[in-house]
Design a protein around this motif. Sequence first.
Motif, PDB file in Angstrom:
ATOM      1  N   GLN A   1      50.985  20.831 -66.062  1.00 53.73           N
ATOM      2  CA  GLN A   1      50.629  19.486 -66.333  1.00 53.73           C
ATOM      3  C   GLN A   1      50.768  19.219 -64.913  1.00 53.73           C
ATOM      4  N   GLN A   2      51.770  19.820 -63.967  1.00 49.93           N
ATOM      5  CA  GLN A   2      52.141  19.345 -62.999  1.00 49.93           C
ATOM      6  C   GLN A   2      51.556  19.239 -61.735  1.00 49.93           C
TER       7      GLN A   2
ATOM      8  N   ARG B   1      50.838  31.495 -62.381  1.00 44.54           N
ATOM      9  CA  ARG B   1      51.709  29.622 -62.668  1.00 44.54           C
ATOM     10  C   ARG B   1      52.554  29.744 -64.061  1.00 44.54           C
ATOM     11  N   LEU B   2      51.357  30.372 -65.080  1.00 46.30           N
ATOM     12  CA  LEU B   2      52.005  29.749 -66.168  1.00 46.30           C
ATOM     13  C   LEU B   2      52.483  30.644 -66.836  1.00 46.30           C
ATOM     14  N   ARG B   3      52.604  31.899 -66.311  1.00 46.91           N
ATOM     15  CA  ARG B   3      53.755  33.242 -66.312  1.00 46.91           C
ATOM     16  C   ARG B   3      55.232  32.805 -65.793  1.00 46.91           C
TER      17      ARG B   3
ATOM     18  N   ALA C   1      44.662  18.481 -64.072  1.00 47.55           N
ATOM     19  CA  ALA C   1      45.715  19.353 -64.844  1.00 47.55           C
ATOM     20  C   ALA C   1      45.141  19.601 -66.351  1.00 47.55           C
ATOM     21  N   ARG C   2      43.566  18.225 -66.626  1.00 49.05           N
ATOM     22  CA  ARG C   2      42.907  18.992 -68.041  1.00 49.05           C
ATOM     23  C   ARG C   2      42.399  20.363 -67.783  1.00 49.05           C
TER      24      ARG C   2
ATOM     25  N   ALA D   1      49.462  20.067 -75.108  1.00 51.89           N
ATOM     26  CA  ALA D   1      49.450  18.959 -73.649  1.00 51.89           C
ATOM     27  C   ALA D   1      48.302  18.478 -73.718  1.00 51.89           C
ATOM     28  N   LEU D   2      47.047  19.444 -74.171  1.00 49.57           N
ATOM     29  CA  LEU D   2      44.861  18.302 -73.754  1.00 49.57           C
ATOM     30  C   LEU D   2      45.222  17.793 -74.280  1.00 49.57           C
ATOM     31  N   SER D   3      45.835  17.231 -75.542  1.00 52.48           N
ATOM     32  CA  SER D   3      45.728  16.061 -76.925  1.00 52.48           C
ATOM     33  C   SER D   3      46.510  14.951 -76.031  1.00 52.48           C
ATOM     34  N   SER D   4      47.357  15.549 -74.855  1.00 55.47           N
ATOM     35  CA  SER D   4      48.466  13.838 -74.369  1.00 55.47           C
ATOM     36  C   SER D   4      47.678  13.553 -73.165  1.00 55.47           C
TER      37      SER D   4
END
Length: 309
Positions: free
Chosen positions: A163-164, A153-155, A117-118, A108-111
Amino acid sequence: MVKKKLKRRGRKAILPSVAIEDLQAALVAETRPHVRKRLIGLRAVLSGASQAEAASLVETTTKAVALWLRTARRSGWQTLMRRSSGRASRLRLPDAERDNLIKCVQSALSSELDASARLRLQAMSRILQGERPVAVAEAMHVTPTSVFGWLRRLRKEGVAGLQQHIPVRQPCIDADSSELRHLATRERNTQVRRALLAIALLAEGESPHATGLLVGGSDKTIQRWLGAFREGGVEALRRPVHLGRKTLLSKAQKAELVTFIRANPWLSNRELWALIRQSFGADYTTGGLTRLIKHDLGFVRKQGRFVSA
């Protein structure tokens, strides 16, 4: 001398089945910071260092080094490469699931992402690799409350949830935060600069408690700045604040006392105390009267009479 030799021999015999060469080879291939810290600490103990010296080397506690040694004795030193110690990650996930999450976060970080979000994904990447959430929050200049919220939120929602767009809470004050930040950069007074930054953070949606952590102030101080800004704007933040106890005499009463003392310099302290009590109804202690005469009225007693300080 005998005790020192026994002590050194005992350190080398802590893990007789572990070779330093094996640890060195594992360190060359290992990239996870928390695992490298354990292996370096273990290698230091096997090289003859005490547990306290090993803890100081890897910047951890002696209790943590002792735990690593017990784990290596019971289950082998390779266990330190698989299991998390303590509550470092706060996720308590199986190794396979953790590795999968790390891959998803890196992908996701590569996008293309927006800055917020980063920031969230970078924080989660560091925590998944073993760093403590509080340390990550301090290093990335965010509040621990925000980091723990991202963990929840990750859980629940996975990497996609980070990312949202996360809506910011309703600001507790309506003000132009960019203008306040601009004023803060030009402000010379440190206290006023902190107050302006605090109001800017509140206008951006931060809570008073989180704002206090960021600018270095208590909840009571943040509320006082907020009340002053609501009452008089930026100029109210620049007014000097007197937090001490109110004086017993007004400025007019003090000016009247100055005139009276100049006309009667041979007045004793006891007579002055009686005059103040009778005329103004203020009952000073001995120390309070001394401070009033010297600091507020500007007189000192020399050779039995009052003179200007």
